[in-house]
Write a protein that holds these residues in place. Structure first.
Motif, PDB file in Angstrom:
ATOM      1  N   GLN A 111     -23.058  20.150  38.669  1.00  0.00           N
ATOM      2  CA  GLN A 111     -23.738  20.082  39.960  1.00  0.00           C
ATOM      3  C   GLN A 111     -22.756  20.099  41.130  1.00  0.00           C
ATOM      4  OE1 GLN A 111     -25.890  16.496  40.688  1.00  0.00           O
ATOM      5  NE2 GLN A 111     -24.327  15.149  39.884  1.00  0.00           N
ATOM      6  N   THR A 374     -39.442   8.826  48.649  1.00  0.00           N
ATOM      7  CA  THR A 374     -38.360   9.723  48.261  1.00  0.00           C
ATOM      8  C   THR A 374     -37.091   8.913  47.959  1.00  0.00           C
ATOM      9  OG1 THR A 374     -37.044  11.562  48.981  1.00  0.00           O
ATOM     10  CG2 THR A 374     -37.882  10.201  50.726  1.00  0.00           C
ATOM     11  N   THR A 379     -37.502  11.364  39.868  1.00  0.00           N
ATOM     12  CA  THR A 379     -36.918  12.509  39.153  1.00  0.00           C
ATOM     13  C   THR A 379     -35.838  12.040  38.175  1.00  0.00           C
ATOM     14  OG1 THR A 379     -37.381  13.820  41.087  1.00  0.00           O
ATOM     15  CG2 THR A 379     -35.851  14.772  39.506  1.00  0.00           C
ATOM     16  N   THR A 380     -35.196  10.940  38.523  1.00  0.00           N
ATOM     17  CA  THR A 380     -34.158  10.399  37.634  1.00  0.00           C
ATOM     18  C   THR A 380     -34.740  10.117  36.257  1.00  0.00           C
ATOM     19  OG1 THR A 380     -32.999   9.472  39.516  1.00  0.00           O
ATOM     20  CG2 THR A 380     -32.518   8.490  37.368  1.00  0.00           C
TER      21      THR A 380
END
Ligand SMILES: Nc1ncnc2c1ncn2[C@@H]1O[C@H](COP(=O)(O)OP(=O)(O)OP(=O)(O)O)[C@@H](O)[C@H]1O
Length: 574
Positions: A111, A374, A379-380
């Motif tokens: 990433q 958010t 998402t983790t």
């Protein structure tokens, strides 16, 4: 030296091809030198015989000349064929090798690399590596063997001339290239660096064209690309100057060697130790012998660039994957029931906890939604379930076993994921769907598309399922692209469906279509849905509210949306 050894190791499977290429280039080189030397000898011998009115056998040398000419031409053809075959095989091998090492690193370890930089490493650096054989290894080995043969041959006629020739060849083949290498090291390394930054900037600029225009930043981007181009040209100028000087130096050394060789050989003719034709042959031989080392300056110069490229490639290859599979992985999970208990995870040792004591229970066949502001860690959780990252504390049980007991590949096969950033490839709709199940037939493809409520729209396109979706699915609307992604997930027929904000960024109409598709997709599966949209919650069995990586409440959707926590839930849902 270590990088050089590793490079040679990489090329080992193609040793035979490479040796054949080197042997052929040696044959061509020697045939060329022999041709020139023998021709010189023959013409002089013929002239001398004519002047002396004696007869001589001209058939043998003429046949030798023809033979060498044929050998040179045929050998050159074969040499090109073999060296190119070797190079192309190497190139294909290197690309696949690099990709195989890159894949396990995604996404956690790569990433931090820019997309263009990676592209540059895959393409340009690997191309540079393939120079190693054609421009560095082959000419160096051929030169080494060629020089040894020439020295032996010349020593038969005159040892001092052989020594002079050898000295000239060493100067020209090692002295000058060494100096050129030293001089070219910095600009060579810099050129690789600048070229890679330039590529990354160009790719960035093309991908972000929309944003650049909206913010009026195109000019600045063009300026940046211009600056990098000039920086690259500067380095290339420096490298060209070095090449020019090296070529001139080699010319000087060749001429001086011939001059010294003649200075030694002419008295030998006077003393009757050499014949006139031998003298002509020696002069031409010395001149032609420099062909053996003519590739070396470029080889040394390329060595700097090649080693810089190799180092950059090895830097990625040597990175360990974030998550290692167990030595003996458990069989694929049989049921899609998920239990998270006190899970803690952070992306780096000095980062905040993205999940901090996270608990969640998802019985098989249930539908659980996860909502939260958010950055709260939603998402983790998916990153952990996909085994892209590992968790530091707590437990995640899937199908009755700890997640770490499974191989990442098995887990990813067990889950189908649709995210807001699901990537569509620049191919047809069919091609994108088949990614999930390459052996799916037309009926299965259409069934998945129907269930995802996209079939009718696909059939409305002139090319139907063979419609090209464009780069990242640009030719489809956001809602269509999302439903194609849902169809793809359905085609995979995985028991665990994970939806990460699948309606994010869509207008109300498109959202309604996608929710309809999701509702139909959820049938008979365990579902984990991450969402900001209250509409999406209506079909869920349970809603978990997450804050700073920890669940703060959970219950039936109605309780969460209308109960005591309603206000906070709405705030989180935006
Ligand atoms: N790849 C990553 N590398 C480092 N930190 C990350 C990475 N992904 C997320 N984080 C950090 O972890 C925390 C949780 O992020 P996460 O993406 O899980 O939140 P989220 O709830 O899914 O947010 P959103 O609703 O915006 O998608 C954030 O502080 C984020 O900056």
């Amino acid at each position: 030296m270590k990088d050089l050894r590793r490079l040679l190791g990489l090329f080992a499977p193609y040793t035979r091809w490479m040796l054949a290429g080197i042997a052929l280039s040696l044959v061509v080189m020697l045939a060329n030198i022999g041709l020139l030397a023998l021709s010189g000898w023959f013409i002089t011998a013929m002239a001398a015989a004519g002047l002396a009115h004696v007869s001589m056998d001209y058939f043998t040398p003429a046949a030798g000349i023809r033979g060498l000419a044929i050998l040179r031409t045929g050998g050159r053809y074969l040499e090109r064929l073999v060296t190119h075959e070797a190079t192309l095989r190497l190139l294909a091998h290197l690309r696949v090798w690099f990709y195989e090492h890159l894949e396990p690193l995604a996404p956690a370890r790569i990433q931090y690399y820019r997309g263009g930089d990676l592209l540059s490493r895959i393409r340009a650096d690997i191309d540079t590596l393939d120079n190693f054989y054609l421009r560095v290894l082959a000419p160096s080995v051929a030169a080494l063997i060629g020089v040894a043969i020439l020295f032996g041959f010349m020593a038969v006629f005159s040892f001092p001339v052989a020594l002079i020739n050898l000295a000239g060849l060493i100067l020209s083949g090692i002295g000058i290239p060494y100096l050129a290498h030293r001089a070219g090291k910095r600009p060579g390394g810099k050129a690789v660096e600048v070229r890679s930054t330039l590529r990354a900037s160009v790719v960035d600029g093309i991908q972000g064209q929309g944003e650049l225009r909206v913010y009026g930043a195109s000019g600045r981007q063009i300026e940046r690309v211009g600056e990098l181009t000039h920086a690259l040209i500067d380095q290339q100028h420096k490298l060209s100057r070095i090449t020019g000087l090296a070529t001139a130096g080699n010319g000087w050394i060749t001429q001086l060697s011939i001059w010294f060789a003649l200075l030694i050989a002419i008295p030998l003719v006077n003393q009757g130790m050499l014949s006139g034709p031998d003298l002509a042959m020696i002069a031409l031989f010395v001149m032609a012998s420099f062909e053996t080392v003519s590739g070396l300056p470029l080889a040394f110069q390329n060595l700097g660039e090649t080693l810089a490229a190799a180092r950059r490639i090895f830097e990625i290859i040597d990175t360990c994957p974030q998550v290692e599979d167990p030595a003996v992985p458990a069989p694929r999970p049989s049921t899609a029931d998920l239990h998270c208990k006190g899970v803690r995870m952070r992306y780096a040792d000095d980062a905040n906890w993205a999940l901090n004591g996270f608990d969640l229970t998802l019985p098989a066949g249930h539908r659980v939604a996860l909502i939260g502001a958010t950055g709260s860690g939603k998402t983790t959780l998916i990153n952990l379930l996909m085994r892209f990252w590992d968790y530091q504390d707590g437990s995640i049980m899937l199908g009755g076993r700890e997640l770490r007991e499974y191989s990442g590949e098995d887990l990813r096969r067990f889950c189908a994921v649709v995210s807001q950033r699901t990537h569509l490839f620049n191919t047809t709709i069919r091609g994108n769907l088949l990614l999930a199940r390459p052996d799916a037939d037309e009926v299965q493809i259409m069934a998945a598309a129907k269930q995802a409520r996209i079939h009718d729209e696909i059939m409305g396109f002139p090319a139907g399922y063979d419609t090209f979706v464009g780069e990242a699915g640009i030719r489809l609307s956001g809602g269509q692209a999302r439903r194609v992604a849902i169809a793809r997930a359905l085609l995979k027929d995985a028991p665990f469906l994970i939806l990460d904000e699948p309606t994010e960024g869509l207008d109300a109409d498109a959202e309604a279509h996608v929710l309809d598709a999701i509702e139909s997709a959820m049938d008979g599966r365990s579902v984990l849905l991450i969402t900001h949209r209250p509409h999406a919650l209506r079909h869920m069995d349970e809603v978990y509210v997450i804050e700073h990586g920890r669940v703060v409440s959970h219950g039936a959707p109605a309780d969460i949306l209308h109960g005591d926590n309603a206000l906070t839930a709405y705030t989180r849902l935006g």
